[in-house]
Design an enzyme around this catalytic site. Structure first.
Site, PDB file in Angstrom:
ATOM      1  N   LYS A  14      86.113 -38.919  65.312  1.00  0.00           N
ATOM      2  CA  LYS A  14      85.892 -40.322  65.718  1.00  0.00           C
ATOM      3  C   LYS A  14      87.035 -41.214  65.226  1.00  0.00           C
ATOM      4  CE  LYS A  14      81.807 -40.599  63.614  1.00  0.00           C
ATOM      5  NZ  LYS A  14      81.674 -39.228  63.064  1.00  0.00           N
ATOM      6  N   ARG A  89      73.996 -45.164  64.594  1.00  0.00           N
ATOM      7  CA  ARG A  89      73.628 -43.835  64.115  1.00  0.00           C
ATOM      8  C   ARG A  89      72.132 -43.584  64.202  1.00  0.00           C
ATOM      9  NH1 ARG A  89      78.409 -43.133  60.684  1.00  0.00           N
ATOM     10  NH2 ARG A  89      78.302 -41.065  59.830  1.00  0.00           N
ATOM     11  N   ARG A 128      89.831 -31.587  54.650  1.00  0.00           N
ATOM     12  CA  ARG A 128      90.138 -32.971  54.300  1.00  0.00           C
ATOM     13  C   ARG A 128      89.747 -33.267  52.851  1.00  0.00           C
ATOM     14  NH1 ARG A 128      87.463 -37.646  57.708  1.00  0.00           N
ATOM     15  NH2 ARG A 128      85.718 -37.056  56.384  1.00  0.00           N
ATOM     16  N   ARG A 134      88.043 -37.356  49.943  1.00  0.00           N
ATOM     17  CA  ARG A 134      86.917 -38.258  50.212  1.00  0.00           C
ATOM     18  C   ARG A 134      85.705 -37.673  49.498  1.00  0.00           C
ATOM     19  NH1 ARG A 134      85.368 -40.275  56.257  1.00  0.00           N
ATOM     20  NH2 ARG A 134      83.234 -39.765  55.671  1.00  0.00           N
ATOM     21  N   ARG A 145      74.981 -34.215  55.481  1.00  0.00           N
ATOM     22  CA  ARG A 145      75.417 -35.132  56.543  1.00  0.00           C
ATOM     23  C   ARG A 145      75.163 -34.515  57.924  1.00  0.00           C
ATOM     24  NH1 ARG A 145      81.382 -35.659  54.575  1.00  0.00           N
ATOM     25  NH2 ARG A 145      81.800 -36.858  56.465  1.00  0.00           N
TER      26      ARG A 145
HETATM   27  P1  AP5 Z   1      87.980 -37.666  61.625  1.00  0.00           P
HETATM   28  O1  AP5 Z   1      88.741 -38.282  62.729  1.00  0.00           O
HETATM   29  O2  AP5 Z   1      88.054 -38.284  60.282  1.00  0.00           O
HETATM   30  O3  AP5 Z   1      86.443 -37.469  62.048  1.00  0.00           O
HETATM   31  P2  AP5 Z   1      85.241 -38.473  61.953  1.00  0.00           P
HETATM   32  O4  AP5 Z   1      84.342 -38.149  63.092  1.00  0.00           O
HETATM   33  O5  AP5 Z   1      85.743 -39.876  61.825  1.00  0.00           O
HETATM   34  O6  AP5 Z   1      84.585 -37.939  60.602  1.00  0.00           O
HETATM   35  P3  AP5 Z   1      83.954 -38.725  59.385  1.00  0.00           P
HETATM   36  O7  AP5 Z   1      83.880 -37.776  58.258  1.00  0.00           O
HETATM   37  O8  AP5 Z   1      84.624 -40.034  59.172  1.00  0.00           O
HETATM   38  O9  AP5 Z   1      82.525 -38.971  59.973  1.00  0.00           O
HETATM   39  P4  AP5 Z   1      81.229 -39.441  59.304  1.00  0.00           P
HETATM   40  O10 AP5 Z   1      80.448 -39.871  60.467  1.00  0.00           O
HETATM   41  O11 AP5 Z   1      80.631 -38.437  58.411  1.00  0.00           O
HETATM   42  O12 AP5 Z   1      81.720 -40.584  58.285  1.00  0.00           O
HETATM   43  P5  AP5 Z   1      81.649 -42.168  58.299  1.00  0.00           P
HETATM   44  O13 AP5 Z   1      82.827 -42.638  57.556  1.00  0.00           O
HETATM   45  O14 AP5 Z   1      81.393 -42.688  59.650  1.00  0.00           O
HETATM   46  O15 AP5 Z   1      88.410 -36.127  61.555  1.00  0.00           O
HETATM   47  C1  AP5 Z   1      87.936 -35.294  60.519  1.00  0.00           C
HETATM   48  C2  AP5 Z   1      89.056 -34.353  60.071  1.00  0.00           C
HETATM   49  O16 AP5 Z   1      89.355 -33.469  61.142  1.00  0.00           O
HETATM   50  C3  AP5 Z   1      90.365 -35.085  59.732  1.00  0.00           C
HETATM   51  O17 AP5 Z   1      90.964 -34.465  58.641  1.00  0.00           O
HETATM   52  C4  AP5 Z   1      91.203 -34.929  61.023  1.00  0.00           C
HETATM   53  O18 AP5 Z   1      92.575 -34.921  60.739  1.00  0.00           O
HETATM   54  C5  AP5 Z   1      90.715 -33.596  61.560  1.00  0.00           C
HETATM   55  N1  AP5 Z   1      90.726 -33.527  63.031  1.00  0.00           N
HETATM   56  C6  AP5 Z   1      90.391 -34.508  63.923  1.00  0.00           C
HETATM   57  N2  AP5 Z   1      90.477 -34.069  65.188  1.00  0.00           N
HETATM   58  C7  AP5 Z   1      90.854 -32.769  65.113  1.00  0.00           C
HETATM   59  C8  AP5 Z   1      91.121 -31.769  66.104  1.00  0.00           C
HETATM   60  N3  AP5 Z   1      91.004 -32.013  67.418  1.00  0.00           N
HETATM   61  N4  AP5 Z   1      91.463 -30.519  65.681  1.00  0.00           N
HETATM   62  C9  AP5 Z   1      91.565 -30.249  64.326  1.00  0.00           C
HETATM   63  N5  AP5 Z   1      91.360 -31.176  63.353  1.00  0.00           N
HETATM   64  C10 AP5 Z   1      91.002 -32.418  63.740  1.00  0.00           C
HETATM   65  O19 AP5 Z   1      80.343 -42.432  57.429  1.00  0.00           O
HETATM   66  C11 AP5 Z   1      80.285 -42.076  56.057  1.00  0.00           C
HETATM   67  C12 AP5 Z   1      78.929 -42.404  55.487  1.00  0.00           C
HETATM   68  O20 AP5 Z   1      78.712 -43.824  55.534  1.00  0.00           O
HETATM   69  C13 AP5 Z   1      77.718 -41.818  56.201  1.00  0.00           C
HETATM   70  O21 AP5 Z   1      77.439 -40.504  55.768  1.00  0.00           O
HETATM   71  C14 AP5 Z   1      76.612 -42.819  55.830  1.00  0.00           C
HETATM   72  O22 AP5 Z   1      76.133 -42.590  54.540  1.00  0.00           O
HETATM   73  C15 AP5 Z   1      77.356 -44.137  55.832  1.00  0.00           C
HETATM   74  N6  AP5 Z   1      77.305 -44.804  57.145  1.00  0.00           N
HETATM   75  C16 AP5 Z   1      78.363 -45.043  57.978  1.00  0.00           C
HETATM   76  N7  AP5 Z   1      77.954 -45.657  59.105  1.00  0.00           N
HETATM   77  C17 AP5 Z   1      76.609 -45.801  58.995  1.00  0.00           C
HETATM   78  C18 AP5 Z   1      75.611 -46.333  59.863  1.00  0.00           C
HETATM   79  N8  AP5 Z   1      75.930 -46.825  61.067  1.00  0.00           N
HETATM   80  N9  AP5 Z   1      74.328 -46.300  59.440  1.00  0.00           N
HETATM   81  C19 AP5 Z   1      74.006 -45.797  58.229  1.00  0.00           C
HETATM   82  N10 AP5 Z   1      74.890 -45.271  57.372  1.00  0.00           N
HETATM   83  C20 AP5 Z   1      76.184 -45.273  57.745  1.00  0.00           C
HETATM   84 MG    MG Z   2      85.516 -41.403  60.382  1.00  0.00          MG
END
Ligand code: AP5
Ligand code: MG
Length: 190
Positions: A14, A89, A128, A134, A145
């Site tokens: 994402k 979410r 990562r 992280r 997660r």
């Molecule tokens: P990346 O692009 O970082 O993926 P991502 O989908 O953004 O993953 P996140 O870990 O950020 O998702 P998340 O939903 O767990 O975390 P968030 O910060 O939203 O890519 C991941 C890795 O893969 C990178 O190293 C990248 O380089 C690599 N990659 C990408 N594409 C690739 C490809 N095609 N091939 C190979 N490698 C690739 O949320 C964190 C926490 O915050 C949640 O757990 C929750 O506690 C809280 N939170 C956030 N939003 C909410 C909400 N709306 N409601 C409640 N709690 C929330």
């Molecule tokens: Mg992200």
């Protein structure tokens, strides 16, 4: 006005693809995960609450998350639109987003689902975790997660299908191919 929801499991790409979408379409990027990590880094009360929840792989309560998002939306000026990364979410969040945009005479243009197999998600996030550290990228928290995603977030695919906004993208493979598929989906909807 383009309002894109980028959707998918932890590690589905994402954040990575949002950067490219922002560059191409000049959108504002709202990543709720990044907002929360910013609060943690700044040591605010919200950050302290968020840290415990994020470390356990759970979700921040809907009411709190929705009010944070509303605050971010209110601050945007001269926007071509927004890419929502990590929000909604839950169904309650999706309903709140729909209402918030409707109040502004807007709607979601497309919900882009990045579909990636679970073993690949685990591989990406562990890598990562080793490289950038992280705090929630450790095996135990990643498993939690992924479970929370399956139970609370993945039902949103059906919700957005019913709303006529869902676009499926195979999120496994080359970054350029995935981005081209996303652009094609956005172009067909705007
Ligand atoms: P990346 O692009 O970082 O993926 P991502 O989908 O953004 O993953 P996140 O870990 O950020 O998702 P998340 O939903 O767990 O975390 P968030 O910060 O939203 O890519 C991941 C890795 O893969 C990178 O190293 C990248 O380089 C690599 N990659 C990408 N594409 C690739 C490809 N095609 N091939 C190979 N490698 C690739 O949320 C964190 C926490 O915050 C949640 O757990 C929750 O506690 C809280 N939170 C956030 N939003 C909410 C909400 N709306 N409601 C409640 N709690 C929330
Ligand atoms: Mg992200």
């Amino acid at each position: 006005m383009l309002n894109i929801v980028i959707f998918g499991a932890p590690g589905s790409g994402k954040g990575t693809q949002s950067e490219r979408i922002v560059e191409k379409y000049g959108l504002n990027h709202i990543s709720t995960g990044e907002v929360l990590r910013g609060e943690i880094a700044a040591g605010t009360e919200l950050g302290k609450t968020a840290q415990q929840i994020i470390d356990q792989g759970h979700l921040i309560p809907d009411e709190l998350m929705i009010s944070i998002l509303a605050g971010k939306l209110d601050k945007l000026v001269d926007s071509n639109g927004v890419i929502f990364d990590g929000f909604p979410r839950t169904i309650a969040q999706a309903e709140a987003l729909k209402a918030m945009l409707a109040e502004r005479g807007q709607e979601v243009t497309a919900m882009i689902e990045l579909d990636v197999p679970e073993d690949e998600l685990m591989t990406r996030l562990l890598k990562r975790g080793q490289e950038s550290g992280r705090a929630d990228d450790n095996e135990e928290t990643i498993k939690k997660r992924l479970l929370v995603y399956a139970e609370q977030t993945s039902p949103l695919k059906e919700w957005y299908k019913n709303d006529g906004k869902h676009c499926y993208i195979n999120g496994f493979g080359e970054l350029d191919r995935i981005f081209a598929d996303i652009v094609a989906a956005i172009e067909s909807r705007k």
